[in-house]
Design a protein around this motif. Structure first.
Motif, short mmCIF file in Angstrom:
data_model
loop_
_atom_site.label_atom_id
_atom_site.label_comp_id
_atom_site.label_asym_id
_atom_site.label_seq_id
_atom_site.Cartn_x
_atom_site.Cartn_y
_atom_site.Cartn_z
N UNK A 1 0.85 -1.14 0.07
CA UNK A 1 -0.02 -0.14 0.04
C UNK A 1 0.94 1.13 0.00
N UNK A 2 0.48 2.31 -0.69
CA UNK A 2 1.55 3.32 -0.87
C UNK A 2 1.14 4.14 0.34
N UNK A 3 2.29 4.67 0.70
CA UNK A 3 2.43 5.78 1.85
C UNK A 3 1.77 7.16 1.47
N UNK A 4 0.91 7.59 2.61
CA UNK A 4 0.15 8.95 2.34
C UNK A 4 0.94 9.89 2.07
N UNK A 5 0.53 10.71 1.35
CA UNK A 5 1.38 12.05 0.89
C UNK A 5 1.46 12.77 2.18
N UNK A 6 2.72 13.48 2.47
CA UNK A 6 2.88 14.22 3.52
C UNK A 6 2.55 15.72 3.06
N UNK A 7 1.85 16.27 4.06
CA UNK A 7 1.53 17.77 3.73
C UNK A 7 1.56 18.55 5.15
N UNK A 8 1.75 19.82 4.97
CA UNK A 8 2.15 20.84 6.04
C UNK A 8 1.42 21.87 5.96
N UNK A 9 1.26 22.80 6.90
CA UNK A 9 0.62 24.15 6.66
C UNK A 9 1.01 24.96 5.65
N UNK A 10 2.41 24.78 5.42
CA UNK A 10 3.02 25.86 4.43
C UNK A 10 2.66 25.37 2.99
N UNK A 11 2.45 24.03 2.97
CA UNK A 11 1.84 23.67 1.48
C UNK A 11 0.46 23.97 1.17
N UNK A 12 -0.31 23.68 2.33
CA UNK A 12 -1.76 23.89 2.41
C UNK A 12 -2.09 25.49 2.07
N UNK A 13 -1.29 26.28 2.73
CA UNK A 13 -1.52 27.80 2.28
C UNK A 13 -1.02 28.03 0.91
#
Length: 196
Positions: A1-13
């Motif tokens: 199963x692929x690993x979930x994509x890592x996101x953070x507040x910076x990427x979201x904004x």
């Protein structure tokens, strides 16, 4: 199963600003940001509370762009440093408004709610204090000066002044220096007024 994509507040904004630039502020939503980042909307909630937090984050990003490379207030002996910093802020606001015309309107409609946005407001307070403004007048003049600067930049971004050559708009920013200097004069402390 692929690993979930890592996101953070910076990427979201950053994604929220991209959506606002591409499709307008009304298109900014948890769903549209999640889609752009290829994650589920629930994944965003670890980093942003809701749509209001997204919009406040866009304000934060725009303010950071405006304030990039603006020096901190210097010693009171540097009599015009505060004015040079305000002119730089006005020039940068125009550039940011041109790059992000749809999102820029948030600066005129949302309060400085985040810690980063409040830091910018505090920076302007410090510049006004360096100019000799004292007491309760600092907050009032900050509101007046920043609204004037942001309004000029928004007018340019909205093409309100499109019939003027760019040089005229550059001169308008220089005239802002005279306007602000004259406007704060009655609010300067007596000791500052006495200085040459």
């Amino acid at each position: 199963m692929p690993r979930p994509k890592t996101i953070d507040r910076t990427a979201i904004l950053a994604a929220a600003l991209d959506v606002a630039d591409a499709d307008g502020v009304p298109a900014v939503s948890m769903h549209s940001i999640a889609k752009r980042l290829a994650v589920t909307p629930m994944a965003l909630y670890r980093h942003v509370a809701n749509k209001a937090d997204l919009l406040d984050g866009i304000v934060e990003l725009l303010m950071a762009e405006i304030m990039a490379d603006v020096p901190a207030p210097g010693p009171a002996a540097e009599r015009d440093a505060w004015l040079d910093a305000l002119i730089r802020i006005a020039d940068r606001a125009r550039a940011v408004a041109s790059r992000h015309p749809a999102a820029f309107t948030l600066l005129l409609s949302r309060p400085a709610a985040s810690a980063a946005a409040r830091e910018v407001r505090a920076h302007i307070h410090d510049l006004l204090r360096q100019a000799g403004v004292g007491g309760d007048h600092v907050e009032r003049l900050e509101r007046i000066v920043t609204t004037t600067v942001l309004g000029m930049a928004a007018g340019q971004a909205s093409q309100r002044f499109a019939h003027h050559p760019p040089g005229v708009l550059d001169e308008d920013v220089r005239a802002l220096a005279t306007f602000v200097t004259a406007g704060i004069e009655p609010f300067r402390t007596p000791a500052e007024k006495a200085c040459p």
